[in-house]
Scaffold this motif. Structure first.
Motif, short mmCIF file in Angstrom:
data_model
loop_
_atom_site.label_atom_id
_atom_site.label_comp_id
_atom_site.label_asym_id
_atom_site.label_seq_id
_atom_site.Cartn_x
_atom_site.Cartn_y
_atom_site.Cartn_z
N GLN A 235 0.83 -1.21 0.00
CA GLN A 235 0.00 0.00 0.00
C GLN A 235 0.86 1.25 0.00
N GLY A 236 1.95 1.23 0.78
CA GLY A 236 2.84 2.39 0.84
C GLY A 236 3.50 2.67 -0.50
N ARG A 239 0.85 4.01 -2.87
CA ARG A 239 0.46 5.36 -2.48
C ARG A 239 1.49 6.38 -2.97
N GLN A 240 2.76 6.05 -2.81
CA GLN A 240 3.82 6.94 -3.25
C GLN A 240 3.77 7.17 -4.76
N LEU A 243 0.50 9.34 -5.53
CA LEU A 243 0.53 10.71 -5.02
C LEU A 243 1.68 11.54 -5.57
N ARG A 247 2.84 12.01 -11.51
CA ARG A 247 2.47 10.59 -11.49
C ARG A 247 2.23 10.06 -12.89
N THR A 261 -5.35 -2.61 -5.53
CA THR A 261 -4.76 -1.71 -4.53
C THR A 261 -4.55 -0.33 -5.14
N GLU A 264 -7.84 1.41 -5.05
CA GLU A 264 -8.15 1.86 -3.68
C GLU A 264 -7.40 3.15 -3.34
N GLU A 265 -6.10 3.17 -3.63
CA GLU A 265 -5.30 4.35 -3.30
C GLU A 265 -5.68 5.54 -4.16
N ARG A 268 -8.72 7.03 -2.56
CA ARG A 268 -8.36 7.78 -1.35
C ARG A 268 -7.76 9.14 -1.70
N ALA A 269 -7.05 9.20 -2.82
CA ALA A 269 -6.41 10.45 -3.24
C ALA A 269 -7.37 11.37 -3.99
#
Length: 351
Positions: A235-236, A239-240, A243, A247, A261, A264-265, A268-269
């Motif tokens: 996930q980390g 996410r990186q 974000l 990107r 995943t 999902e991220e 969230r963003a």
């Protein structure tokens, strides 16, 4: 009412055939006529005959089982992909009168040590191996012991006499790149795993070869990687990537769980898929169809693959092949709503 629980001798007398014929028919011996095998099987069901496994093993030298070692990693016993594959494998084996023997390798215990125990205890006539590494000590062990086995996936050294069935991930990732490139994407992301698995190597190679074929210097690739079963680090890493100020406009997941995943991220963003970001996966697990907005991915007919693995390993056990059995399956693109044209802002910058 029919009398239940007949012995092998009583079953043979009822059918007016020899005990040997009944025994061979129940073992699916091809030397026994198909109609006879079917008649014996129907009578066995009708009279509730259950073969004595220990006696059968003494006579045939076989256990009637195929072994599969499953590593227990992460919060779930198996992921949805492996669950579907194992279901198909069990179905395929049963069709040949063979059962599936499952052994687990808990965290901290090597699969090889469990595999050794399965083989040396004589509990399985053959073995199925999953999640094949670029070099794989399990393959070398089984070759050395001359144990019948089939791998789902390949080692890189194709000179070794290994029976395998695999999906052509190299082709699929090349096709995914071409699809997205033709939609205007030039900045790509790949979410992958740290482990040196052959499927990772081949899918990444397919992507890079497709990039090279275009000869376009504006094409870029960012890679996010984490250990296969480490959900938090995965996930980390995703996410990186999502974000980042610059990107990618399109991200490929090495398999569907990683692509999901990314979805999902992205949610969230506050990113819209596919307006802000295109996402493509591989495997077409059940969740891919239901995760909003519907994941574009590649179908590998996982359950059917399991059935084919079952038929292959039975053939290997029975010595039907003189050369290694190999089969490469061409995945099919399942086009859903998670991919689209490059965002207009990015298109303007590149034109």
């Amino acid at each position: 009412m029919a009398t239940k629980g007949k012995t092998l001798k009583e079953l043979a007398e009822h059918l007016d055939v020899s005990i040997t014929t009944v025994s061979r028919a129940l073992a699916h011996n091809p030397k026994i006529a198909l109609k006879t095998r079917q008649r014996v099987a129907e009578a066995a069901r009708q009279y509730g005959y259950v073969p004595n496994v220990a006696a059968r093993q003494l006579v045939s030298g076989r256990s009637g089982f195929v072994g599969l070692v499953l590593p227990v990693r992460g919060p779930n016993f198996v992921d949805s992909y492996i669950g579907e594959l194992v279901t198909g494998l069990g179905e395929g084996l049963v069709e040949h009168g063979v059962d599936l023997f499952l052994a687990t390798a808990p965290a901290g215990q090597s699969e090889l040590s469990v595999l050794r125990h399965v083989v040396e205890s004589g509990r399985a006539d053959g073995v199925i191996l999953l999640r094949i590494g670029e070099t794989d000590e399990r393959v070398d062990y089984l070759l050395e012991r001359r144990v019948p086995f089939v791998t789902h996936g390949r080692i890189l050294d194709q000179s070794k006499p290994v029976n395998w069935l695999d999906a052509d991930g190299e082709f699929a990732f090349g096709q995914a790149f071409d699809l997205l490139y033709d939609l205007g994407h030039r900045h790509f992301g790949l979410v992958t795993i740290d482990e040196k698995m052959t499927f990772r190597h081949l899918r990444e190679r397919g992507l890079r070869m497709a990039m090279d074929r275009r000869g376009d210097p504006s094409v870029r690739l960012d890679i996010a990687s984490a250990p296969r079963f480490d959900r938090e680090r995965t996930q980390g890493a995703v996410r990186q990537l999502v974000l980042a100020s610059d990107r990618p406009t399109a991200i490929l997941g090495l398999f569907d769980e990683l692509a999901l995943t990314v979805l999902e991220e992205a949610a969230r963003a506050g990113l819209s898929v596919p307006d802000d970001l295109s996402v493509v996966g591989f495997d077409n697990i059940t969740a891919a169809a239901y995760a909003p907005p519907g994941l574009t991915t590649f179908e590998t007919a996982t359950r059917n693959v399991g059935r084919e693995l079952g038929a292959m390993v039975v053939g290997v056990i029975e010595g039907k092949n003189t050369a290694p059995l190999t089969k490469l399956i061409r995945p099919k693109l399942v086009s859903r709503a998670s991919h689209g044209p490059v965002p207009q802002a990015k298109r303007r910058k590149t034109t």
